[in-house]
Design a protein around this motif. Sequence first.
Motif, PDB file in Angstrom:
ATOM      1  N   HIS A 222       0.873  -1.250  -0.031  1.00 26.89           N
ATOM      2  CA  HIS A 222      -0.019  -0.149  -0.097  1.00 26.89           C
ATOM      3  C   HIS A 222       0.862   1.258  -0.009  1.00 26.89           C
ATOM      4  CE1 HIS A 222      -3.909   1.738   0.543  1.00 26.89           C
ATOM      5  NE2 HIS A 222      -3.378   2.900   1.538  1.00 26.89           N
ATOM      6  N   ALA A 223       1.914   1.182   0.432  1.00 22.86           N
ATOM      7  CA  ALA A 223       2.709   2.414   0.603  1.00 22.86           C
ATOM      8  C   ALA A 223       3.745   2.677  -0.552  1.00 22.86           C
ATOM      9  CB  ALA A 223       3.551   2.207   1.916  1.00 22.86           C
ATOM     10  N   SER A 224       3.689   1.937  -1.685  1.00 20.45           N
ATOM     11  CA  SER A 224       4.573   2.059  -2.827  1.00 20.45           C
ATOM     12  C   SER A 224       4.069   3.286  -3.389  1.00 20.45           C
ATOM     13  CB  SER A 224       4.299   0.745  -3.798  1.00 20.45           C
ATOM     14  OG  SER A 224       2.798   0.920  -4.299  1.00 20.45           O
ATOM     15  N   THR A 225       5.086   3.897  -4.106  1.00 21.43           N
ATOM     16  CA  THR A 225       4.969   5.284  -4.888  1.00 21.43           C
ATOM     17  C   THR A 225       4.916   5.047  -6.272  1.00 21.43           C
ATOM     18  OG1 THR A 225       6.344   6.295  -3.021  1.00 21.43           O
ATOM     19  CG2 THR A 225       5.938   7.508  -5.088  1.00 21.43           C
ATOM     20  N   PRO A 226       3.841   5.553  -7.037  1.00 21.82           N
ATOM     21  CA  PRO A 226       3.682   5.305  -8.354  1.00 21.82           C
ATOM     22  C   PRO A 226       4.698   5.895  -9.266  1.00 21.82           C
ATOM     23  CG  PRO A 226       1.878   7.019  -7.766  1.00 21.82           C
ATOM     24  CD  PRO A 226       2.552   6.324  -6.305  1.00 21.82           C
ATOM     25  N   SER A 227       4.980   5.639 -10.276  1.00 21.32           N
ATOM     26  CA  SER A 227       5.907   6.180 -11.220  1.00 21.32           C
ATOM     27  C   SER A 227       5.467   7.601 -11.587  1.00 21.32           C
ATOM     28  CB  SER A 227       5.999   5.310 -12.408  1.00 21.32           C
ATOM     29  OG  SER A 227       6.969   6.104 -13.500  1.00 21.32           O
TER      30      SER A 227
ATOM     31  N   SER B 116       0.375   0.896  -5.944  1.00 19.51           N
ATOM     32  CA  SER B 116       1.032   0.463  -7.334  1.00 19.51           C
ATOM     33  C   SER B 116       0.062   0.673  -8.487  1.00 19.51           C
ATOM     34  CB  SER B 116       1.792  -0.686  -7.135  1.00 19.51           C
ATOM     35  OG  SER B 116       0.712  -1.746  -7.296  1.00 19.51           O
ATOM     36  N   TRP B 117       0.748   0.920  -9.643  1.00 17.37           N
ATOM     37  CA  TRP B 117       0.028   1.086 -10.987  1.00 17.37           C
ATOM     38  C   TRP B 117      -0.556  -0.508 -11.120  1.00 17.37           C
ATOM     39  CZ3 TRP B 117      -3.003   2.106 -14.640  1.00 17.37           C
ATOM     40  CH2 TRP B 117      -2.881   1.310 -15.762  1.00 17.37           C
TER      41      TRP B 117
ATOM     42  N   THR C 183      -0.688   6.494 -15.280  1.00 23.06           N
ATOM     43  CA  THR C 183      -0.134   5.358 -14.456  1.00 23.06           C
ATOM     44  C   THR C 183      -0.028   6.235 -13.044  1.00 23.06           C
ATOM     45  OG1 THR C 183       2.003   6.078 -14.740  1.00 23.06           O
ATOM     46  CG2 THR C 183       1.051   4.187 -16.032  1.00 23.06           C
ATOM     47  N   ALA C 184       0.082   7.395 -13.034  1.00 28.51           N
ATOM     48  CA  ALA C 184       0.292   8.215 -11.652  1.00 28.51           C
ATOM     49  C   ALA C 184      -1.127   8.731 -11.508  1.00 28.51           C
ATOM     50  CB  ALA C 184       1.124   9.341 -11.934  1.00 28.51           C
TER      51      ALA C 184
ATOM     52  N   SER D 158      -7.184   8.145   1.684  1.00 29.85           N
ATOM     53  CA  SER D 158      -7.167   7.106   2.482  1.00 29.85           C
ATOM     54  C   SER D 158      -7.919   5.632   2.204  1.00 29.85           C
ATOM     55  CB  SER D 158      -7.521   7.366   3.972  1.00 29.85           C
ATOM     56  OG  SER D 158      -8.786   7.752   4.057  1.00 29.85           O
ATOM     57  N   ILE D 159      -8.952   5.983   1.262  1.00 36.01           N
ATOM     58  CA  ILE D 159      -9.787   4.987   0.617  1.00 36.01           C
ATOM     59  C   ILE D 159      -9.571   4.448  -0.584  1.00 36.01           C
ATOM     60  CG2 ILE D 159     -12.264   4.189   0.212  1.00 36.01           C
ATOM     61  CD1 ILE D 159     -11.819   4.522   3.273  1.00 36.01           C
ATOM     62  N   ALA D 160      -9.190   5.462  -1.435  1.00 31.30           N
ATOM     63  CA  ALA D 160      -8.869   5.284  -2.935  1.00 31.30           C
ATOM     64  C   ALA D 160      -8.038   6.267  -3.584  1.00 31.30           C
ATOM     65  CB  ALA D 160     -10.436   5.008  -3.622  1.00 31.30           C
ATOM     66  N   GLN D 161      -7.646   6.204  -4.867  1.00 29.78           N
ATOM     67  CA  GLN D 161      -7.175   7.076  -5.356  1.00 29.78           C
ATOM     68  C   GLN D 161      -7.894   7.325  -6.967  1.00 29.78           C
ATOM     69  OE1 GLN D 161      -3.365   5.137  -5.389  1.00 29.78           O
ATOM     70  NE2 GLN D 161      -3.443   4.598  -7.535  1.00 29.78           N
ATOM     71  N   VAL D 162      -7.526   8.110  -7.483  1.00 31.02           N
ATOM     72  CA  VAL D 162      -8.354   8.719  -8.714  1.00 31.02           C
ATOM     73  C   VAL D 162      -7.150   8.705 -10.035  1.00 31.02           C
ATOM     74  CG1 VAL D 162      -9.654  10.214  -9.968  1.00 31.02           C
ATOM     75  CG2 VAL D 162     -10.110   9.867  -7.699  1.00 31.02           C
ATOM     76  N   HIS D 163      -7.481   8.018 -11.045  1.00 31.56           N
ATOM     77  CA  HIS D 163      -6.720   8.281 -12.462  1.00 31.56           C
ATOM     78  C   HIS D 163      -7.500   8.787 -13.492  1.00 31.56           C
ATOM     79  CE1 HIS D 163      -3.613   5.138 -11.009  1.00 31.56           C
ATOM     80  NE2 HIS D 163      -4.306   5.026 -10.200  1.00 31.56           N
ATOM     81  N   LYS D 164      -6.889   9.593 -14.266  1.00 29.71           N
ATOM     82  CA  LYS D 164      -7.311   9.857 -15.558  1.00 29.71           C
ATOM     83  C   LYS D 164      -6.862   9.056 -16.842  1.00 29.71           C
ATOM     84  CE  LYS D 164      -7.112  14.000 -18.387  1.00 29.71           C
ATOM     85  NZ  LYS D 164      -6.354  15.739 -18.781  1.00 29.71           N
TER      86      LYS D 164
END
Length: 726
Positions: free
Chosen positions: A34-39, A264-265, A292-293, A299-305
């Motif tokens: 969960h703590a990985s940083t996206p490219s 992660s991606w 990918t970024a 804290s629940i989710a992340q948003v991609h375009k």
Amino acid sequence: MVTNIACSHVHNPRWHLTLSFLVQIGLLLMDDTHASTPSTNNAFNQIKPLTKMSMRGGALFNATDTLEKDRLFHVRHILNERLHYNQAGLRDRDFAKWIKTRGDDAVISMHGLEEDVNHTTGLPAEFTSNTESTEVIPSPQDGQGLYAGDMLDLDLIPVPSLPSLHKGKPLHLIDDTPPSFSSLCFRSIKLGFHFTPILSTALIAYISPRFREEIWYKWVATCLASSGPAFIKWGQWASTREDMFPEKLCVALSQLHNEAPSHSWQFTRRMVESSLGLPEGGLLGVFESFDTAPLASGSIAQVHKAVLRADYIDIEDGTVVAVKVRHPNVARLIDMDFRLMSTAAKMADALPALSWLNIRDSVEQFSHTMAAQAHLNVEAHHLEVLNHNFRSWAHVKFPEPIYASSSVIIETFEPGRIITGLFDHYDAIASKSGDGEQGTLTVEEVMEDDDNGMDGVTEGSGYQLIPLNLAKFIVVNGLSIYLKMLLEDNLMHADLHPGNLMIDTHANFHRRPSQMSSSRALASSRTSSTASKQLPENFRICIVDAGMVAKLTDTEAVNFIGLLSSLGEGDGVSAAQFALRFSRDGTDLTEEQKDAFTTDMVTLFGEKCRGYGHQVDVGEVLRGVLGLVRKYRIRIDANYATLVVNALCIESLARRVCPNYNVLDSAQPLLRNFRKMCIDRDGNPRDEVARRSGNFMKLWLSILYWKKNQKDSKFFRDQKLLMGAA
């Protein structure tokens, strides 16, 4: 490299199984970190949708076989059809009919509730009660099943001839599985280590106010920040509950932020493919590109375009969409943590050293709110309801979901800039130019600039650089949105802080062709229509993150409207009466204590709240009211806390944009008229709102909003004259 090794050993089943097992373990370790940083680069956008080679059952196959082509086209086609269906206003039409038939039951909110949850899935009961429905809404284009007849279901309709091509159990179903007893045991041991510092020093904190306020509260915030999303969210929520917790504890907890690391991606790709039933590597068969970024991560989710591929010959370009993906293991972790928190809260309340914190009450009020927020299809439902409520407000927008499962939402991409970022930019420019010496900037100059040089910027004199028409739009409409939710809809976005508000300064407003025939409406939505209606000022507010909404009863609306109108009238006695009604279970106060509470409220109003026209600091008064509620140990329900917090957010927003603007004075036409519906002729609070009904109510509200707009226009005309004189 792995593929080559697999090819050379396809005739050795044992080697093949061993290799497959090792590869899967490696992927899981990478994806679930969960703590990985996206490219930071966008390399995936450079990949062309070439033929994908994979391995199944020890043999190679071409990923572009007929079944996979058909499945990819089907998913892409349905998503495009849904997009056009929404743009044509047909989804709005169908949703309005559904709302009309369901009535009050159409809006589902778990905010602050303590029951009506399916304990197997963690979802609100309504989301699991109609899963056997076979009714569908056909596409006007080809008659194919587009939506389920149940408006709560935004998942894809199963097609027997085109089954899901994802191998194994869908990832979101794995995450939604209730935790085992052993998992709970391991999690409790881990949390025990996290909270050892504050548990071992609780007695010292109880005895020593100095240690408690200067050291212990900070330890509490630190322990919560390192314990997972449930604890972070609870800490953020508790920081707004000055009625339940000491003020200095709330200040310490307010330092908690949603700076959760992105996943992660690879996990995003696998989760979206699993939810849509795509084969491995089939994402680019549905999307033209996928960043990918992430644009943002909470804290629940992340948003991609992403860009959805077009499936019509006459459309060359795809459509930009937003894809929200839940973090790995979040639903299960939240489930585990609240089970453990509930048990721990009961024990904490039994200890004299901790009973004063009211932990059990806050956990009970918040647990189901978080459980529902972890299921993104609940948020999608909230977005549809809020879009329906604001359907006639062209300058207010919520993202429109076209697909939702418990772990993925695909929704319209709304352009704009977060309001807090906009303000920070103006403050940064003001600090560099010497408190506004640069002069007022155009909106375009700031909207198109980046965020460089804004680190560490604090609130300052940037409001002097904000164009007056933009300042007017933000404060007037921000307050109007809040009042509409409270006075008209009985449904409140439960997280209405400036970080969830976006401003689009280049908005084009289209009149939805909902009165057209289905075929004409769809044709209109697919062309670059010249019939768009441009407003005099093309600003628009978009409100995001609707995971939490508060569904108000008439009684709750009466009590809070009564409190706000009492602030306007400077009436401390009626304010005390309404505040005492904020507890659903009543209070244990004696008559003497109620009289003392009323006396203290009258004193507070005499010092800080003299009513309309006296520049009342609404934030200061409401915090004073919460202080009295805590002093007399009155437990207020979660919906009232949400209304207070949102009122504080709107008031602080107005002060940052235009310090001279007073939200209470602006709301006078509405509050003074609604007060008549909340208080009877004898001055006592009513049990229910004596609402007008039907068309008369709409006409009456239109007149009141017109009066408010006239009042606001006069204020900003005066501000313009003052600026000209200066």
